[in-house]
Design an enzyme around this catalytic site. Structure first.
Site, PDB file in Angstrom:
ATOM      1  CB  CYS A 128      -0.960   0.331   0.660  1.00 13.05           C
ATOM      2  SG  CYS A 128      -0.758  -0.334   2.627  1.00 13.05           S
ATOM      3  CB  CYS A 164      -0.123   1.182  -4.379  1.00  6.11           C
ATOM      4  SG  CYS A 164       1.049  -0.276  -4.860  1.00  6.11           S
ATOM      5  CB  CYS A 195       3.265  -2.751  -7.468  1.00  4.00           C
ATOM      6  SG  CYS A 195       4.056  -3.907  -6.529  1.00  4.00           S
TER       7      CYS A 195
END
Length: 133
Positions: free
Chosen positions: A10, A84, A88
């Protein structure tokens, strides 16, 4: 059979991903390698998340938010993101899931409890897939 590995991500690695990692580590009793990280880690774990997890007997007070690295993603079989977005890194062959969950940042323990409970429910389902009984 190698141990499956899961990375929870996160933004701040201070709430959702910390709770998910703690639940998976606890419920798997070592059968799953567990990591958590954040794209912009906070200075400390959210105190309301710490309190909510303590209510269910899991202590995350000593945990520290960690920065998301390519190495952590590469070393994981499953990458669970929680708000997020596109920060990523993506590697082919990895299993990615995005868990849409409210952000506990700035909320009291009363507001964090339902988030915690939903995370536990999802972790239990994931564990059932990774380590069949």
């Amino acid at each position: 059979m190698p141990k499956p590995s899961v990375l929870f991500v996160c933004v701040h690695n201070a709430g959702r991903s910390q709770m998910a990692a703690a639940f998976l580590a606890y419920l798997s009793a070592g059968a799953v390698e567990v990591r958590s990280a954040g794209s912009a880690p906070a200075d400390q774990v959210n105190p309301a998340a710490v309190a909510a997890m303590a209510e269910v007997g899991i202590d995350i007070a000593a945990e520290q938010p960690k920065v998301l690295t390519d190495a952590a993603v590469r070393a994981s079989d499953v990458v669970i993101t929680m708000g997020c977005g596109d920060t990523c890194p993506f590697y082919p062959g990895k299993r990615y899931e995005d868990w849409v969950l409210d952000d506990p940042a700035g909320k009291g323990v009363e507001a964090v409890r339902p988030i915690r409970d939903e995370i536990r429910r999802r972790v239990e389902l994931l564990l059932g897939e990774l380590v069949p009984a």
